[in-house]
Design a protein around this motif. Structure first.
Motif, short mmCIF file in Angstrom:
data_model
loop_
_atom_site.label_atom_id
_atom_site.label_comp_id
_atom_site.label_asym_id
_atom_site.label_seq_id
_atom_site.Cartn_x
_atom_site.Cartn_y
_atom_site.Cartn_z
N ASP A 21 1.05 -1.12 0.00
CA ASP A 21 -0.35 0.45 -0.03
C ASP A 21 0.87 1.41 0.31
O ASP A 21 2.06 1.50 0.34
N ASN A 22 0.07 1.92 -0.64
CA ASN A 22 0.66 3.34 -0.40
C ASN A 22 1.72 4.46 0.65
O ASN A 22 2.65 4.68 0.39
N GLU A 23 1.02 3.68 1.97
CA GLU A 23 1.75 4.05 2.98
C GLU A 23 2.76 3.64 3.37
O GLU A 23 4.21 3.81 4.16
N THR A 24 2.95 1.97 3.39
CA THR A 24 4.40 1.27 3.33
C THR A 24 5.61 1.96 2.05
O THR A 24 6.31 2.26 2.83
N ARG A 25 5.52 2.52 1.51
CA ARG A 25 5.82 2.86 0.45
C ARG A 25 6.21 4.68 1.08
O ARG A 25 7.49 4.93 0.93
N GLN A 26 5.66 5.21 1.33
CA GLN A 26 5.98 6.90 1.93
C GLN A 26 6.63 6.77 3.31
O GLN A 26 7.77 6.74 2.99
#
Length: 87
Positions: A21-26
């Motif tokens: 998910d985007n949170e992990t990438r951020q």
């Protein structure tokens, strides 16, 4: 039947494919910009080192921009500390 829970809290299941998910990438971008190693980030985010290296290439500009912002902030803090000492 395979569900989202089978992939852990940092992943989601979409169309039969496992995707981060985007949170992990951020969080990866933030940690990398602060100088954390791939090994440390891999353990913290539970993501393979090879995936992190791929993300690093994909998000290089974001990481470099965030590094520059972090450096500017540190320089400003240093300047303010020096100014306060002189006064």
């Amino acid at each position: 039947m395979i569900t989202e829970k089978d992939f852990g809290e940092n992943n989601y299941f979409f169309g039969g494919l496992r995707m981060k998910d985007n949170e992990t990438r951020q969080k990866f971008i933030e940690l990398r910009a602060k100088g954390s190693s791939f090994n440390k980030i891999a353990k913290e985010l539970n993501v393979s080192k090879s995936k992190l290296i791929a993300w690093s290439k994909e998000h290089l500009m974001e990481i470099e921009n965030l590094k520059a912002v972090e450096l500017e902030s540190l320089q400003e803090q240093f300047y303010m500390t020096q100014k306060a000492r002189i006064e």
